[in-house]
Design a protein around this motif. Structure first.
Motif, PDB file in Angstrom:
ATOM      1  N   UNK A 130      49.672  47.976  70.173  1.00 15.38           N
ATOM      2  CA  UNK A 130      50.010  48.745  71.355  1.00 15.38           C
ATOM      3  C   UNK A 130      51.399  49.343  71.230  1.00 15.38           C
ATOM      4  N   UNK A 131      51.895  49.873  72.329  1.00 17.03           N
ATOM      5  CA  UNK A 131      53.224  50.487  72.314  1.00 17.03           C
ATOM      6  C   UNK A 131      54.322  49.449  72.050  1.00 17.03           C
ATOM      7  N   UNK A 132      55.491  49.979  71.726  1.00 20.93           N
ATOM      8  CA  UNK A 132      56.634  49.109  71.458  1.00 20.93           C
ATOM      9  C   UNK A 132      56.987  48.302  72.703  1.00 20.93           C
ATOM     10  N   UNK A 133      57.550  47.138  72.470  1.00 18.39           N
ATOM     11  CA  UNK A 133      57.966  46.286  73.587  1.00 18.39           C
ATOM     12  C   UNK A 133      59.444  46.546  73.880  1.00 18.39           C
ATOM     13  N   UNK A 134      59.905  46.198  75.060  1.00 17.28           N
ATOM     14  CA  UNK A 134      61.336  46.345  75.359  1.00 17.28           C
ATOM     15  C   UNK A 134      62.215  45.571  74.376  1.00 17.28           C
ATOM     16  N   UNK A 135      61.750  44.400  73.953  1.00 13.37           N
ATOM     17  CA  UNK A 135      62.520  43.600  72.998  1.00 13.37           C
ATOM     18  C   UNK A 135      62.622  44.304  71.643  1.00 13.37           C
ATOM     19  N   UNK A 136      61.522  44.893  71.193  1.00 12.05           N
ATOM     20  CA  UNK A 136      61.541  45.628  69.929  1.00 12.05           C
ATOM     21  C   UNK A 136      62.463  46.848  70.010  1.00 12.05           C
ATOM     22  N   UNK A 137      62.386  47.556  71.131  1.00 10.95           N
ATOM     23  CA  UNK A 137      63.248  48.739  71.299  1.00 10.95           C
ATOM     24  C   UNK A 137      64.715  48.331  71.291  1.00 10.95           C
ATOM     25  N   UNK A 138      65.032  47.246  71.971  1.00 12.58           N
ATOM     26  CA  UNK A 138      66.420  46.761  71.988  1.00 12.58           C
ATOM     27  C   UNK A 138      66.862  46.380  70.579  1.00 12.58           C
ATOM     28  N   UNK A 139      65.983  45.718  69.842  1.00 15.19           N
ATOM     29  CA  UNK A 139      66.315  45.337  68.465  1.00 15.19           C
ATOM     30  C   UNK A 139      66.525  46.581  67.596  1.00 15.19           C
ATOM     31  N   UNK A 140      65.660  47.579  67.737  1.00 20.16           N
ATOM     32  CA  UNK A 140      65.775  48.806  66.942  1.00 20.16           C
ATOM     33  C   UNK A 140      67.089  49.532  67.225  1.00 20.16           C
ATOM     34  N   UNK A 141      67.472  49.617  68.482  1.00 17.42           N
ATOM     35  CA  UNK A 141      68.734  50.274  68.849  1.00 17.42           C
ATOM     36  C   UNK A 141      69.909  49.499  68.266  1.00 17.42           C
ATOM     37  N   UNK A 142      69.866  48.179  68.393  1.00 17.84           N
ATOM     38  CA  UNK A 142      70.944  47.339  67.848  1.00 17.84           C
ATOM     39  C   UNK A 142      71.067  47.539  66.340  1.00 17.84           C
ATOM     40  N   UNK A 143      69.952  47.504  65.650  1.00 19.16           N
ATOM     41  CA  UNK A 143      69.961  47.702  64.197  1.00 19.16           C
ATOM     42  C   UNK A 143      70.471  49.093  63.846  1.00 19.16           C
TER      43      UNK A 143
END
Length: 192
Positions: free
Chosen positions: A30-43
């Motif tokens: 499914x779509x990205x999760x808020x946790x994944x998006x936060x991790x991607x931005x941090x990275x």
């Protein structure tokens, strides 16, 4: 055959696997999760600041794979911003080019109201690549890349936005000359 056509074929070949895998994988999840998006931005921001960190390769691989797999964030890819990419890649050219994709995705997440603004997304992505390039030079001054030095100079002279506009136009023009069956990634419509 024109040099830019050869470069396109090489890049397109690399990205075809990227896009093909995306089409299959996007159906698997499914779509990205808020946790994944936060991790991607941090990275993304960590890689801009320290692209040669000990875990940078793994972090970069994770976020690129994540972008490939998720169906809700798609980054248009055009490497014309970097002029002639070294072939084979040398120095940190691939890391710098990939940073544009990663920083573009981070911008789309941080600014969902501008996710469809291709100019803003491309400019932010290119600024992320410039930041990563300058961080690399602090650690490895011999890793100079003439095109990146030109981009730094354009940014300092306030000409980078115009360059992005011109290059986007060229990428769209090149795309129109290509096979109509080529898959083109776009930012998806956000539904509320």
């Amino acid at each position: 055959m024109k040099p830019y056509a050869v470069r396109f074929i090489v890049i397109a070949s690399l990205l075809l696997g990227f896009i093909s895998v995306r089409a299959v994988r996007a159906q698997d999840r499914g779509p990205s999760t808020p946790e994944e998006r936060a991790r991607a931005v941090k990275i993304a921001h960590e890689l801009e600041d320290d692209p040669l960190a000990k875990d940078a390769k793994e972090q970069r691989a994770w976020v690129i794979q994540w972008i490939v797999e998720i169906p809700d964030i798609t980054v248009n890819v055009c490497f014309e911003y970097f002029g002639k990419l070294p072939d084979p890649p040398r120095g940190h050219s691939m890391e710098i080019a990939r940073q544009m994709v990663i920083s573009s995705a981070a911008f789309m997440i941080e600014h969902p109201d501008k996710a469809k603004d291709e100019q803003a997304v491309a400019l932010s992505g290119l600024l992320g690549s410039i930041k990563a390039y300058q961080a690399i030079l602090k650690q490895e001054p011999a890793s100079r890349w003439g095109q990146m030095d030109k981009l730094v100079q354009m940014r300092e002279q306030g000409k980078l936005d115009d360059y992005v506009t011109e290059t986007r136009r060229k990428c769209k023009s090149d795309e129109e000359d290509r096979d109509r069956n080529t898959i083109r990634a776009q930012a998806p419509t956000q539904e509320h």
